[in-house]
Design a protein around this motif. Structure first.
Motif, PDB file in Angstrom:
ATOM      1  N   ALA A  77       0.840  -1.188   0.000  1.00  0.00           N
ATOM      2  CA  ALA A  77       0.000   0.000   0.000  1.00  0.00           C
ATOM      3  C   ALA A  77       0.880   1.244   0.000  1.00  0.00           C
ATOM      4  N   ALA A  78       0.410   2.290  -0.655  1.00  0.00           N
ATOM      5  CA  ALA A  78       1.145   3.553  -0.734  1.00  0.00           C
ATOM      6  C   ALA A  78       0.199   4.701  -0.446  1.00  0.00           C
ATOM      7  N   SER A  79       0.664   5.686   0.298  1.00  0.00           N
ATOM      8  CA  SER A  79      -0.199   6.808   0.667  1.00  0.00           C
ATOM      9  C   SER A  79      -0.277   7.823  -0.463  1.00  0.00           C
ATOM     10  N   PRO A  80      -1.423   8.509  -0.612  1.00  0.00           N
ATOM     11  CA  PRO A  80      -1.552   9.571  -1.616  1.00  0.00           C
ATOM     12  C   PRO A  80      -0.620  10.734  -1.280  1.00  0.00           C
ATOM     13  N   GLU A  81      -0.235  11.479  -2.285  1.00  0.00           N
ATOM     14  CA  GLU A  81       0.633  12.633  -2.072  1.00  0.00           C
ATOM     15  C   GLU A  81      -0.074  13.660  -1.179  1.00  0.00           C
ATOM     16  N   GLY A  82       0.607  14.103  -0.155  1.00  0.00           N
ATOM     17  CA  GLY A  82       0.051  15.110   0.740  1.00  0.00           C
ATOM     18  C   GLY A  82      -0.738  14.549   1.908  1.00  0.00           C
ATOM     19  N   TRP A  83      -0.890  13.216   1.965  1.00  0.00           N
ATOM     20  CA  TRP A  83      -1.675  12.619   3.048  1.00  0.00           C
ATOM     21  C   TRP A  83      -0.808  12.322   4.255  1.00  0.00           C
ATOM     22  N   LYS A  84      -1.357  12.526   5.442  1.00  0.00           N
ATOM     23  CA  LYS A  84      -0.756  12.120   6.701  1.00  0.00           C
ATOM     24  C   LYS A  84      -1.844  11.501   7.574  1.00  0.00           C
ATOM     25  N   PRO A  85      -1.508  10.564   8.446  1.00  0.00           N
ATOM     26  CA  PRO A  85      -2.526   9.978   9.320  1.00  0.00           C
ATOM     27  C   PRO A  85      -3.242  11.062  10.125  1.00  0.00           C
ATOM     28  N   TRP A  86      -4.556  10.920  10.234  1.00  0.00           N
ATOM     29  CA  TRP A  86      -5.321  11.915  10.986  1.00  0.00           C
ATOM     30  C   TRP A  86      -6.537  11.274  11.622  1.00  0.00           C
ATOM     31  N   GLN A  87      -7.095  11.980  12.582  1.00  0.00           N
ATOM     32  CA  GLN A  87      -8.357  11.568  13.168  1.00  0.00           C
ATOM     33  C   GLN A  87      -9.172  12.811  13.485  1.00  0.00           C
ATOM     34  N   SER A  88     -10.474  12.636  13.468  1.00  0.00           N
ATOM     35  CA  SER A  88     -11.383  13.752  13.674  1.00  0.00           C
ATOM     36  C   SER A  88     -12.538  13.298  14.536  1.00  0.00           C
ATOM     37  N   SER A  89     -13.021  14.196  15.372  1.00  0.00           N
ATOM     38  CA  SER A  89     -14.199  13.930  16.182  1.00  0.00           C
ATOM     39  C   SER A  89     -15.045  15.194  16.208  1.00  0.00           C
ATOM     40  N   THR A  90     -16.029  15.243  15.292  1.00  0.00           N
ATOM     41  CA  THR A  90     -16.898  16.407  15.173  1.00  0.00           C
ATOM     42  C   THR A  90     -18.327  15.949  15.396  1.00  0.00           C
TER      43      THR A  90
END
Length: 449
Positions: A77-90
């Motif tokens: 697997a390879a990450s898209p350009e500009g992506w970093k792991p993230w999480q959100s809680s909204t």
């Protein structure tokens, strides 16, 4: 989907075909999430016993029986350009579900009927506030040519007697700005994938009456044509390569055959394609084929699966259901099924044979809980099918063999109390987006390297 995104997906698909020596994958179609419905047909005797728990989806998949794929290893697997792991809680922005389109994530919640997030960073870009409150797993269902299509309550006002019945609107939103472009009132609160879908040049919607499908201009919502079927008839809907089809039978408790009609996407004129014996349940699409199911026995263990091509050609196979289903999805040529005991199997819709069976690799929720396992998602480029449990367990199985090639865990909080809070797993290229309630986690599974 933009022109650039389409070209990128075509390149990925051609690359997969060249490497795998298999038939080109079929069209991407919307996931089907069953919600409350007032139709008796969806509760017809026998069918509901076997498919009520089924959540049907279709993704770019594989064809054939899998014999040509045995030498192909799972690719890293390879990450898209500009992506970093993230999480959100909204809270209020995503618990009704999400949809990935390109580098954007479109969600719905109790506070917002539509909310756009950057899939690379998790940043919230815009929102469309609900009319009064939001309810049910009715996330945005499609994006095309810069327009997002979703649902919202028709009104925020109480009736003269004080009761509240908001009704449902189909809504079109500008994908860049979040501006609502138009709304069209629906005749009932059915917000499943049967209520509205994209076809060539239009949005096909169950409006203005229960027995009518209308083609709406995607930019204005104005009606282009409509098709109405007779009273006492119930029709399911499907789309193959942008062309709409109706699968119609008598709306009664007695079993009847199912007629399949093709609607001209430009005029709405109907042409009968074929008749399938018995009352059929639409399960999804596999390339240029519709997949239908019919229960063969009283206990719902034996089903007959029938595929119908756009020309009306039929192929049927018997399928034995081993255990009570938690979820089942059409994935290219295959039906991927998971039982409540954590057993997963891949069944070939072409050969009528089970290709593999094994553990799903995640902790299954209690069968009595309302929140179930997420509908599986497949990475055709990687050759992996992913699963997600409400407790945060993640599992990736080799699509050829069923062998587990990756597992993980994310903290997405406690399982939600309602069906609308069921977990969801999505793909942004090779990146997984796992959602449970209002918590979203984006991560890259380390597989194949």
């Amino acid at each position: 989907m933009t022109t650039e995104q389409v070209e990128k997906k075509v390149r990925e698909t051609l690359h997969a075909v060249a490497l795998d020596r298999v038939r080109a994958p079929g069209d991407l179609v919307e996931k089907v999430v069953r919600r409350r419905s007032r139709r008796r047909f969806s509760q017809a005797a026998g069918v509901a016993a076997a498919v009520a728990a089924i959540t049907v989806g279709a993704v770019f998949g594989f064809g054939g029986s899998g014999t040509a794929e045995q030498d192909r290893p799972v690719r890293p697997a390879a990450s898209p350009e500009g992506w970093k792991p993230w999480q959100s809680s909204t809270p209020g922005a995503s618990e009704r579900g999400c949809l990935v389109d390109g580098s954007a994530l479109y969600c719905s919640g109790s506070t917002y009927d539509a909310a756009k997030f950057d899939a690379n960073t998790g940043e919230r870009l815009w929102t469309v506030k609900v009319n009064r409150e939001g309810d049910g797993p009715d996330r945005p269902f499609a994006v095309r040519d810069g327009v997002v299509y979703a649902y919202r309550n028709h009104t925020a006002e109480n009736l003269p007697n004080g009761d509240y019945m908001g009704g449902t609107d189909l809504m079109a939103v500008d994908a860049d700005t979040g501006k609502v472009l138009w709304t069209v009132e629906m005749p009932q609160d059915d917000r499943t994938a049967q209520a509205a879908m994209l076809i060539n040049g239009a949005v096909l919607a169950n409006t203005p009456s229960l027995r009518t499908m209308s083609a709406l201009d995607p930019l204005t919502g104005k009606e282009k044509w409509r098709h109405t079927w007779d009273k006492g008839i119930a029709c399911q809907r499907a789309v193959l390569s942008g062309v709409p089809y109706l699968l119609c039978t008598r709306d009664s408790e007695e079993p009847h055959d199912t007629d399949v009609f093709r609607l001209d996407p430009a005029t709405g004129s109907a042409k009968k394609v074929t008749t399938v014996p018995g009352r059929q349940q639409f399960l999804g699409t596999s390339g240029d084929r519709m997949v239908l199911g019919k229960v063969k026995d009283a206990v719902g263990k034996d089903m007959e699966l029938t595929t119908i091509s756009s020309s009306g050609e039929q192929t049927s196979h018997s399928h034995r259901i081993e255990g009570k289903l938690a979820t089942s999805d059409v994935v290219g040529d295959r039906l991927i099924s998971v039982t409540w005991k954590g057993k997963v199997s891949a069944y070939s819709l072409t050969t009528g044979k089970t290709l593999w069976t094994g553990p799903v690799g995640v902790k299954m929720p209690d069968q009595d809980m309302v929140s179930g396992i997420a509908s599986p998602v497949v990475s055709a480029a990687r050759g992996v099918v992913y699963f997600f449990s409400p407790n945060g367990d993640l599992s990736g199985l080799d699509l050829r063999t069923g062998e587990q090639v990756w597992h993980g865990h994310v903290d997405t909080g406690k399982p939600g109390p309602s069906f609308g809070d069921s977990p969801q797993i999505l793909l942004y290229e090779d990146v997984l987006v796992a959602r449970n309630g209002s918590k979203i986690v984006s991560l890259l599974p380390r597989i194949g390297g």
